[in-house]
Each structure stands twice: as C-alpha cells, then as structure tokens.
Design a protein around this motif. Structure first.
Motif, short mmCIF file in Angstrom:
data_model
loop_
_atom_site.label_atom_id
_atom_site.label_comp_id
_atom_site.label_asym_id
_atom_site.label_seq_id
_atom_site.Cartn_x
_atom_site.Cartn_y
_atom_site.Cartn_z
N UNK A 173 46.07 18.87 -9.09
CA UNK A 173 45.86 20.28 -8.85
C UNK A 173 45.20 20.97 -10.03
N UNK A 174 44.86 22.22 -9.80
CA UNK A 174 44.15 23.00 -10.81
C UNK A 174 45.15 23.74 -11.70
N UNK A 175 44.75 24.13 -12.90
CA UNK A 175 45.65 24.90 -13.77
C UNK A 175 45.95 26.26 -13.16
N UNK A 176 47.17 26.70 -13.33
CA UNK A 176 47.59 27.99 -12.80
C UNK A 176 48.09 28.92 -13.89
N UNK A 177 48.78 29.97 -13.47
CA UNK A 177 49.29 30.97 -14.41
C UNK A 177 50.16 30.34 -15.49
N UNK A 178 51.00 29.39 -15.10
CA UNK A 178 51.93 28.79 -16.06
C UNK A 178 51.19 28.06 -17.17
N UNK A 180 48.08 28.44 -18.19
CA UNK A 180 47.30 29.33 -19.04
C UNK A 180 48.21 30.15 -19.95
N UNK A 181 49.38 30.51 -19.47
CA UNK A 181 50.34 31.21 -20.34
C UNK A 181 50.82 30.30 -21.46
N UNK A 570 44.68 21.33 -16.62
CA UNK A 570 46.10 21.47 -16.32
C UNK A 570 46.93 20.54 -17.19
N UNK A 571 46.38 19.34 -17.46
CA UNK A 571 47.11 18.37 -18.27
C UNK A 571 47.06 18.69 -19.76
N UNK A 572 45.89 19.10 -20.26
CA UNK A 572 45.70 19.25 -21.71
C UNK A 572 45.84 20.68 -22.20
N UNK A 573 45.57 21.67 -21.36
CA UNK A 573 45.58 23.06 -21.79
C UNK A 573 46.86 23.50 -22.48
N UNK A 574 48.02 23.23 -21.90
CA UNK A 574 49.27 23.65 -22.57
C UNK A 574 49.54 22.91 -23.86
#
Length: 679
Positions: A173-178, A180-181, A570-574
């Motif tokens: 899936x794509x990155x969501x609010x969580x 990006x926060x 989604x995997x690396x952003x956080x």
C-alpha cells in the motif's frame, strides 16, 4: 596508449594527457585485461571533485606510478556523472566492504568486473594511517600473482553478496497520514534548532526534505514544518554556502553553521534550491526567499548556460590564486587587505562587518568566506548594493574556476522545472524562455527519434551512454512544469513518451523500479536505490512525474505505477525521512489528490497565475482555450462562464463548482483566500 582523447566527458579529458594508459569503460578494456591476465583498476570521479584533482596530480601524473599501473593493470577511468549506474554498483560494494565511500573511488577487479579490493583517495606516501597508492598497487599485484585463487574467491563472494541483496520496497500500500506524521517527527528529532538543517557537519542542503516540509504545511497547516523549512533556508542564504556576491549555492558546508563551503557549484543543487526558495516565497511571501530564488536562477543562466541552450554540470571548487597556485576557494574568499584594495578604508571596514570578514579569517591563510552574520544588524541597502557590485567586479578579474560543460539530462530537467516556475511566479518571461530552450535541446539532441534519452551531451554532440531512471523522471518533471507554465501541450506529450518507457523498461514486480533499463548494459548487479542522494532518487522522481501525468491525463496505468512505486516510502519514510524526501513530497501530493486545475483562459492571465501560485501539493495546471482538449485533456468540456476566463478544480473524482474569481480559486487551492502574493 591513453585512450581518453575524443570522449565527451570533461573529466575524462582532464586525464587524456596522463602517462597512465587509461581506457574508458568499455567491453574492450575488460577483454584486454583477459588477454593480458591482469586485474582492472577502476578509478571513478568527476570534474569538480577537489580530491580527484589532488590524486590525479600526485599519482596519475607521476611517470613512475603510471609506468607501474601500465605494466600490471588495465586502468579504466569513469566519470560518475556520465555513468551513474557503474558508480552506484561499485560504490555499493565499497560501502559494504569499508563502511564508507566517496570520490575518487578506486576499485580493483577481475577481468570479469568482479571487485576484490576497494578504496577512495590514496596519498603518494603513507599518511595518517593510510597506505600510499604505490603500496596499494604493489599489494594488489602480489595478491593477484601469488594468491589468485583466494582473490577470485573473495571477488565471487562479494558479487554473490551484492546479488543476494533484496530491497524491501513495501508493496503493501501507499504511505498514509501515519507514515508522514512519523517522518515529520523523525525530522524534528534530527533538526538543528540553532543553525538550521539536519544533522551535523558536513551539512548538505536538504532540498528534497524542505520540499516535503513545505508540502506538508500546505496540506495540514503544520506550522512546525514550515518553520523548519523557513529557518533552514534563511540559515543557508545567510551562510558562506551561498555566494553573497554572484548568487548560487556551493555543494555543502564543512561545518554545521553553514560558514565554510566545499566550493564547487553544481547545477542540480542550484536547480533544486531555486525551486525551493521560490516555493517558500509562495508559502510565506518572504522577500528574502524571492531574492535568493531569482539570484540563483540568474546565476544558472549567467554561469552555467551553454551555447546550445542547455545547462552545464558544475563549476570547480579550485582556481588559481594570485600566486599561480591552484587552490580551493581562491575565487570566492577575501582578506581584509583585499577588501581595502577594492573599496578603500571606510567601505572596507563596513564590508568586513557586513560580510563577516575577520583578520583571523574563517577559511584558510587569513581569508574569509563572505556571509551575512546576524551580528551585523541592519545596513543601508544602497551602500550594500554598491559594495557588492564593486566586489563582484573585482572578483570577475580573478582567474575563474573551471566549468564542466557537459549537459546532463536529469539535471537539466530539474533546471527546466525551476526556471519555468520561478519565471512564472516573478513575471520573468526570460527565465521561462531559457527553460524552453533547454527543453528544446533535450528533445532535439538527447531524445532523438525514439524518445530513449541519452545521459549527456557536450558541444552539441550526444554522448554514447544511455539515460538512467533519474533522467527519465527528472526530464519528465521538467516538461510537466513547462507545460503548466506555457500552456503548450506538446510538453505534456513529451513527458508521456518518457514515462511510457519507464513503465516498459524500468519497472519490476510489486511496483519496484530499477535505475537502468531492462535492455541496458549488464553489470554485476542491476542497480536500484529509492533513497535520495544530492538529487531526488530516480525511483521517486519517476513516481512524482507518473503521478502528475496521471492527474493531467486520467491514465490509470500511470497512477497505479506511481502508487506502486510509493510503497517504498511507506517502508522507509518513518525510519529514514532525511533520505527519502522526494518520495515523502510525492506522498503529500498523493494524499492531497493531487488537485487538477483547468483554466479556460489566456496563458499568463490572473486565473492562470493564481493557479500556479496555489500551494496545494503537486497540483497540476492546464491552461488554454475553452474546450482545448487537443492540448490538454483537462480542458475537454471546460467552457467559459459568462464569457469570462474560468477555472475548474477537481480531485479524487470530484469537481468543485467552476469559478471566474481569482480569490475563490486561491481558496480552492489552499491559499486561504489571500489571493496572489505580490511580486
């Protein structure tokens, strides 16, 4: 025989007169190594790399060292900017083996291209715990001669380890609010609240991260994100990393305070930062951001534009000082005495205080890098302008840094986007024209008849190396920006040609992307890397362009490819937000829609300008005659209202009521009804 004469790379041409029998990267070089049964020495660098020049002077120009290399190796020179795929594959091996990397990169490999020993810069004699280059050469020859089986085993194991690496690209899936926060929280932890930017020294301009912060603020209203972006941009603009006389940014700062730069100026940094400062002005109305955006745009046009209409890659860090020495930063730094020679006693004292020039110096040998220390306080603007002009005129009489005048597709794509938008924001049609001329060159020379990009050109001659994923993504991004600014739908078409090749040649399973096409030269590993370096990763640059193109055209295939590619964010952003900023910025556009704006009306009219200045992340703009679907699909069935220019805003398959009111359009695009910022 040195075989570098006649190549297009200025970096390789710098080595064409070396006594080393250099080969360019080619099958013939490896065949020669097999015939002679000797290892290959791969040396990778680029023309504005200071330590590449140092090693060349110390070792590659030395007759004794060259003779030893010629006897025992096939020596191959690579310009990393022409062959980013070769650089990426072997840099991955260097970093895996040594824990670090950089340039010049020195790799010893078998005639099959399998690496077995690595390094970066080697001095001509042992120094600071490093062996001399000659010692390294002799050690490799001894190992190759006496322990060939062990060398082959090591090389095979390294290649196996690289081939066995798999990339966790998301796919769920794509990155969501969580996500990006969490990314924003991670950036907040790494933020340097005192000096701006992220992390410690050396400190690089975080262009892609700032773009994410600006988009996140536009979508959510998060003031902390905007503050980090604005404070970082102010700190860089006041620092020595910014050329206070001629405009434009250096590659990075050697300290965390942005005082002393590594002096080379790269096209990609200045293109990205020009766009960032223009968008910071769009968000805040900051006069300082406007000034830096325009000065940086003017620097690119004045210093980097080529006779063919493209943009050169870089200016060197080094140039001759007053004593005939080739010295880093000589063109840019000043002593108090040099200020007095140009300005006289009174104005020199003023300039020293205003620009932070001290008797001790902030750089080397009592010289200082010009900057704007906060302690200087307010100053008379007319006096500052006069002093700056006189210093710039005096500096122009110094020996200038060398220019790497090859035209790189990807970096020109970034420049096209920056100049088109900056020209539109600030009513500078000359900048839009320069962007259009560069785009024309890419279509005419770099795309050829098949839309398959070449990586570089020089002096109007296309290079032999194939374009990589970042070339396709960044050039498509530039064409899409130019389409929105000029209202010329042909740029949308050209972007589509490039992105169709991305879908056909660069896409793997589960949405992952590769840096090279499926029919490109085979290396020991097919490179793929979703993380940003000095430029947006090809992976996320392509994702952003695919998303924008889908918004323009309604293409489900391009939208699906963009979403699939964003699984890696989604995997690396956080976990690593500083290293995937462009992916995070693209994810912001995805969450916001992106919004699709169709302006039935004149190019450059008030509605068109309002649409371009809307801060909605990744919004796409089509402008032209009503029902102008032949140019832009978004203009199909978009009539005027009451005979007036009319704007239509849609997202997520829902369209708002059309409007003829610029203030209402600004509100629809997240501008809060504040209208168009004053130029």
């Amino acid at each position: 025989m040195n075989r570098l004469a006649g190549v297009t790379s200025p970096y390789l041409l710098q080595h064409a007169d070396n006594p080393v029998d250099w080969w360019p990267w080619s099958p013939e070089a490896f065949e020669e190594a097999r015939r002679r049964e000797v290892p290959v020495l791969l040396s990778v660098g680029y023309s504005s790399c200071h330590w590449c020049h140092v090693m060349a002077h110390e070792s590659f120009e030395d007759a004794g060292t060259a003779a030893f290399m010629n006897e025992h190796f096939v020596s191959v020179k690579v310009d990393r900017e022409e062959r980013p795929d070769v650089d990426a594959v072997y840099m991955e091996a260097v970093q895996a083996a040594t824990g670090q990397g950089g340039w010049p990169m020195s790799v010893f490999m078998t005639p099959d291209g399998e690496p077995f020993y690595f390094g970066t810069y080697f001095p001509p004699e042992p120094r600071h715990g490093m062996p001399s280059f000659r010692q390294v050469l002799e050690g490799v020859v001894a190992a190759w001669t006496d322990r060939r089986g062990e060398v082959s085993e090591v090389a095979g194991r390294i290649v196996g380890d690289l081939a066995g690496r798999t990339l966790a690209h998301g796919g769920d899936g794509v990155p969501g609010e969580s996500e990006l926060a969490q990314a924003l929280l991670g950036l907040t932890r790494d933020y340097d609240g005192k000096h701006g930017g992220f992390g410690g020294a050396p400190k690089f301009p975080p262009s892609m991260t700032v773009e994410f912060l600006l988009r996140h603020h536009a979508r959510t209203g998060a003031e902390g994100a905007l503050q980090m972006a604005a404070d970082t941009c102010e700190a860089m603009a006041r620092g020595g990393i910014y050329d206070q006389l001629g405009g434009g940014f250096a590659r990075y700062s050697v300290d965390r305070e942005w005082v002393v730069p590594h002096f080379e100026k790269m096209l990609y940094d200045n293109a990205l930062l020009c766009r960032v400062y223009a968008r910071l002005w769009r968000a805040t109305g900051s006069g300082a951001a406007r000034r830096i955006a325009l000065e940086t745009a003017d620097f690119m046009v004045r210093e980097l534009r080529t006779a063919e209409g493209g943009f050169a890659s870089a200016l060197d860090a080094d140039s001759e000082d007053g004593e005939g020495r080739h010295v880093e930063g000589a063109y840019y730094v000043w002593t108090p005495g040099q200020l007095r020679e140009v300005l006289g006693e009174e104005d020199a004292e003023f300039a020293a205080g205003y620009f932070g020039v001290t008797e001790e110096g902030t750089f080397e040998e009592g010289a200082s890098v010009l900057r704007l220390p906060r302690s200087a306080g307010p100053a008379d603007a007319a006096r500052v302008a006069d002093v700056r002009a006189r210093l710039l005129a005096a500096r122009d009489r110094r020996a200038r840094p060398g220019r790497d005048d090859k035209v790189v597709s990807a970096w020109n794509g970034l420049a096209i986007a920056a100049l088109a938008e900056t020209g539109a924001y600030f009513d500078r049609p000359d900048l839009v024209e320069r962007a259009t001329e560069a785009a024309d060159l890419l279509v005419r020379l770099h795309m050829g008849d098949t839309a398959r990009l070449c990586r570089t050109s020089r002096d109007g001659r296309a290079g032999a190396n194939a374009g990589v994923l970042e070339d396709y993504g960044d050039v498509a991004e530039g064409f899409l920006a130019l389409a929105s600014v000029t209202g010329e739908g042909s740029w949308l078409d050209f972007a589509g040609f490039l992105l169709d090749i991305v879908l056909e040649r660069f896409t793997g399973e589960g949405g992952q992307l590769y840096d090279t096409a499926d029919d490109a030269e085979r290396l020991i590993r097919r490179p793929q890397d979703p993380t940003d370096s000095a430029t947006p990763a090809g992976w996320t640059a392509a994702a952003g362009a695919l998303l924008s193109y889908a918004a323009h055209t309604g293409s489900e295939a391009h939208r699906a490819a963009a979403e699939g590619a964003l699984g890696v964010v989604k995997a690396l952003g956080p976990r690593a937000p500083r290293f995937i900023g462009w992916g995070l910025a693209t994810a912001e556009a995805l969450l916001d829609g992106p919004r699709e704006v169709a302006v039935a009306g004149p190019v450059g009219g008030e509605l068109h300008r309002t649409a371009l200045l809307g801060p909605a992340p990744g919004a796409v703009v089509a402008v032209g005659a009503p029902d102008g679907g032949t140019e832009f699909p978004l203009l199909v069935d978009r009539p005027l209202m009451g005979g007036e220019p009319t704007a239509y805003v849609c997202r997520h398959f829902v369209c708002e009521a059309p409007t003829t009111d610029p203030a209402e359009l600004a509100r629809k695009l997240g501008g809060g009804g504040r209208g168009v910022p004053a130029v």
